[in-house]
Design an enzyme around this catalytic site. Structure first.
Site, PDB file in Angstrom:
ATOM      1  N   CYS A  93      30.748 -29.625  28.341  1.00 25.73           N
ATOM      2  CA  CYS A  93      29.908 -28.469  28.815  1.00 25.73           C
ATOM      3  C   CYS A  93      28.726 -28.142  27.845  1.00 25.73           C
ATOM      4  O   CYS A  93      27.986 -27.239  27.923  1.00 25.73           O
ATOM      5  CB  CYS A  93      30.687 -27.314  29.013  1.00 25.73           C
TER       6      CYS A  93
ATOM      7  N   HIS B 103      30.064 -22.558  36.740  1.00 23.89           N
ATOM      8  CA  HIS B 103      30.047 -23.416  35.582  1.00 23.89           C
ATOM      9  C   HIS B 103      29.511 -24.731  35.950  1.00 23.89           C
ATOM     10  O   HIS B 103      30.317 -25.553  36.481  1.00 23.89           O
ATOM     11  CB  HIS B 103      31.398 -23.515  35.092  1.00 23.89           C
TER      12      HIS B 103
ATOM     13  N   HIS C 212      27.596 -18.374  27.046  1.00 22.47           N
ATOM     14  CA  HIS C 212      28.317 -19.358  27.631  1.00 22.47           C
ATOM     15  C   HIS C 212      28.929 -18.656  28.910  1.00 22.47           C
ATOM     16  O   HIS C 212      29.006 -19.123  30.143  1.00 22.47           O
ATOM     17  CB  HIS C 212      29.067 -20.059  26.815  1.00 22.47           C
TER      18      HIS C 212
ATOM     19  N   PHE D 101      34.828 -28.194  25.663  1.00 17.89           N
ATOM     20  CA  PHE D 101      36.089 -28.979  25.287  1.00 17.89           C
ATOM     21  C   PHE D 101      35.958 -29.857  24.370  1.00 17.89           C
ATOM     22  O   PHE D 101      34.755 -30.700  23.908  1.00 17.89           O
ATOM     23  CB  PHE D 101      36.662 -29.831  26.362  1.00 17.89           C
TER      24      PHE D 101
ATOM     25  N   LYS E  36      26.347 -17.687  34.305  1.00 17.23           N
ATOM     26  CA  LYS E  36      27.368 -18.468  35.149  1.00 17.23           C
ATOM     27  C   LYS E  36      27.843 -17.745  36.232  1.00 17.23           C
ATOM     28  O   LYS E  36      28.463 -17.960  37.046  1.00 17.23           O
ATOM     29  CB  LYS E  36      28.450 -18.970  34.094  1.00 17.23           C
TER      30      LYS E  36
ATOM     31  N   GLU F 175      34.041 -16.094  22.242  1.00 19.13           N
ATOM     32  CA  GLU F 175      32.586 -16.074  22.418  1.00 19.13           C
ATOM     33  C   GLU F 175      32.078 -14.740  21.764  1.00 19.13           C
ATOM     34  O   GLU F 175      31.038 -14.737  21.078  1.00 19.13           O
ATOM     35  CB  GLU F 175      32.119 -16.682  23.550  1.00 19.13           C
TER      36      GLU F 175
END
Length: 407
Positions: free
Chosen positions: A163, A335, A300, A395, A330, A311
């Site tokens: 991502c 996403h 994010h 990730f 988002k 976050e």
């Protein structure tokens, strides 16, 4: 260090198939999420939500043009054509000079091509594999296809960091130009939708189950969030050395002034607020800016339980609680994985240029664990800001932060 500016942008997304269309769609307080009948047919899948880009292959994309392209590369191509046109570089000798490169990424290549390639193992037949199957499925498929299509002979920097693929591509392109190794670059990310992506997050209990009410998901930072929604799309930017862009009379959309990137080094899927915060500080240090100079943070905002809390903790550690306006794209687009860093950076620039910033859709009751941030809600907010920050995390514990200055 040379200064780096943005001279072109292009978007393919559920919000629209141009930057102007996507920006205008942000002003509609409604997301782009739908329930999918196809997803409902998969046994064991809990989430049936998606946010499709509804991209239709243009007629000029003949077989000769796209024979090595899956949908992810076609969307990347379309977004890049928009960006090059806005930059005024279509047909410019610079593109093929060796001083023009490509930094582009996605989580994976074309999913159908991956299935065809893998079928050899299960069927013991090669009938589904053609001369272009591997090119369509390989992780660097977007970067390579763009380079071949436009004839670039400069640096090629494929990014496949889940991502953060799009945001890392922008950061790497920025550094190549700032360090004098290239004069301009295409940078961005793309992702085509696949049920396998939904399944990955579904097994981690990280997808929204609001199948009967798609308009209420995702809901990043909300107390009642229940996970992300998978989207798709592409975002492309043209980055260019500032003096060169000025000399040829290009319109400068924004300046890239800071980039921070690091890794958690601790867990593959559980975010670390401490190292996330360091990435933000690295971007500010690179930009030579204090935290209070940032007028807006594009978060994010995955709407996952641990992700949002980490976050928000990282953001508060840098800016303080409630010190900087914050929202996430988002909640509109879902996403978009490898594309999100590029799409969100582009829309952050566009919001800064127009002085209007999108709200956090579906944020009704902020989660106390996310802290007392200045979450933009309602109809959005008009603000006159000089610097914006766009953050993305992935990730593998990959953290990126970009800082843009208003032109």
């Amino acid at each position: 260090m040379r200064r780096v500016v943005v001279t072109g942008c292009g978007i393919v997304s559920s919000l629209g198939h141009s930057v102007a269309a996507a920006y205008e769609r942000l002003k509609t307080p409604k997301n782009c999420v739908r329930a999918s009948d196809d997803l409902k047919s998969y046994k064991g899948l809990q989430s049936c939500l998606w946010a499709p880009a509804d991209f239709v292959k243009p007629p000029e994309y003949t077989r000769r043009v796209i024979r090595t392209m899956s949908p992810v590369s076609m969307m990347a191509l379309n977004a890049t054509e928009q960006a090059l046109a806005q930059a005024g570089l279509v047909g410019d000798p610079l593109v093929k000079s060796g001083r023009f490169g490509v930094a582009y990424g996605s989580c994976s290549g074309g999913v159908d091509a991956i299935a065809d390639f893998s079928s050899v193992i299960f069927t013991h037949e090669v009938k589904n594999v053609t001369s272009s199957t591997y090119i369509k499925m390989m992780p660097q498929t977007t970067a390579v296809n763009l380079s071949v299509h436009f004839g670039t002979t400069g640096r090629l920097l494929p990014t496949g960091t889940a991502c953060t693929s799009g945001s890392l591509a922008i950061g790497e392109a920025y550094e190549q130009i700032a360090w004098g190794r290239q004069d301009a670059m295409i940078a961005g990310g793309a992702e085509e939708f696949s049920v396998t992506q939904v399944a990955v997050f579904d097994t981690l209990f990280a997808t929204s189950r609001r199948n009967e009410a798609p308009e209420t998901a995702p809901r990043a930072f909300d107390r009642d969030r229940d996970g992300l929604v998978v989207g798709e799309g592409a975002g492309s930017l043209v980055l260019e050395e500032r003096e060169r862009a000025k000399a040829r009379g290009a319109e400068i959309l924004a300046e890239v002034v800071g980039f921070g990137m690091n890794t958690d080094g601790r867990h593959v899927t559980q975010p670390n607020a401490d190292t996330m915060g360091v990435a933000l500080k690295l971007a500010l240090e690179d930009a030579h800016l204090p935290p209070e100079a940032i007028g807006y943070v594009n978060a994010h905002g995955t709407a996952t339980d641990l992700g949002d809390v980490a976050e928000c903790g990282a953001t508060a550690s840098v800016f303080g609680a409630g010190k900087v306006p914050l929202s996430t794209i988002k909640n509109y687009t879902g996403h978009t994985l490898g594309a999100c860093g590029a799409i969100e950076a582009i829309l952050s620039i566009e919001m800064m240029r127009h002085g209007w910033f999108a709200p956090n859709l579906n944020l009704v009751t902020p989660d106390d664990r996310c802290g007392a941030h200045d979450f933009i809600v309602g109809v959005g907010r008009e603000m006159d800001v000089e610097f914006v920050m766009s953050n993305n995390f992935a990730f593998g514990g990959v953290n990126t932060s970009l800082v843009f200055k208003r032109a």
